[in-house]
Design a protein around this motif. Sequence first.
Motif: not given
Length: 484
Positions: A108-122
């Motif tokens: 994660l480099v750069g302000v504002g970058n996002r990453f979903v590390v865990a996805r919620g259950g359906r």
Amino acid sequence: MSKFIDRVVLHVRAGNGGHGCASVHREKFKPLGGPDGGNGGNGGNVILEVDSNVHTLLDFHFHPHAKAGNGKPGEGGNRDGKQGGDLVLKVPDGTMVLDAEGSVLIDLVGVGNRFVVARGGRGGLGNAALASKARKAPGFALLGADGDELDLVLELKSVADVGLVGFPSAGKSSLISVLSAAKPKIADYPFTTLVPNLGVVASGDTTFTVADVPGLIPGASTGRGLGLDFLRHLERCAVLAHVVDCATLEPGRDPISDVDALEAELAAYAVALRADAGLGDLATRPRVVILNKIDVPDAAELADMVTSEFTERGWPVFAISTVSRAGLRPLTFALADLVHRYRNAHPKAAPARPVIRPIAVDESGFGVFADPQEPGGFLVRGARPERWVRQTQFDNDEAVGYLADRLARLGVEEELMRLGAQPGAPVTIGDVTFEWEPQISAGVDPVPTARGTDVRLEQSNRVSAAERKHASRARRGLLREDEE
């Protein structure tokens, strides 16, 4: 006193999906109002986001557990459950995310970058969404799926243009204090700097950052001193500056041997760096040699003697004094020029666009394998069948019949037959094991029965009960010859 934390283990858990609702509309003079159970809400995601106001991983050190919100269950009257709220965790620029095995997930480099590390259950479907021509009033609903749960390792690697490298007490903290507005701790004993310090330097039209890394000693790449913990902060630097103490009185030390020792540690760390993450080679970064403390007469003479040795290696050499501030202006302009050239040669990559990879038409999405732990048994692996099993209410025969229909339409029944599965063979999907009964006729339109029941399962249960009664009578010798 605040602490600098640049490596933490984070336990994250996404929200669970809400259960669907099994409900029938009831109104005066409308006894058969139809199903009206709403769907459950999806669970919330856990997201990492780069924030310019965060500079350390200290919050995660004291709060290592993070959980997103669960989805709410559906309700009657076609009311869907509320979605679980996403949990956004702010991380500093330059945070590397690794899984429990040490594999890099994202940098994660750069302000504002996002990453979903865990996805919620359906969220589970309500019986209104499950209604069909063959099943007009389902007496069941699907359960919500669990969200992802995993352990992550967060490592902070400072995003600086110039990294100051040197032995303890070489004057790195003093140098960054006179080049910028940074106020690091300065004292006359080794290892005064225990955390990396960042300073912003403006020189002409170029503005760059300088990182003061804690002092390195021989063996730092193998864990001696503080080097192993902080060498990672040099990985992103465009320029490496060797700060050499020309006034040291320690036996066996001189500017040339100090620089050679530091280069050996950087080379050793670069080998491990390439093996671990493939982030590049520190040996290719531009070098600058800064001969410090020339305000001392003997140090000034020593600096003149060793300058030619470093210039022969192709490295710019600058003799300075942080006390008298001699030589700082040429050093600042030289660093700005090297940083400017490095930026032009290595432009920042454009933000990655999402890549959509549609599933092939002939992709089944599952696999059937022989169970090594159970002779004659089979394992069914795949995201969809495993999720379907987790969402099934096994105390509801109609829900079990619906699961059998879904698996049959997916092709699981056909694949089991092709592999030679025998009736009664144990078939494991996820953490649930079934006794395979092909005579259930899965995949065909079910015969309408009472809500929550399935005639195919009732027939199977009656056959099983008759077989158990026959076996019991045989053991007791009560069967007549014609019955045998």
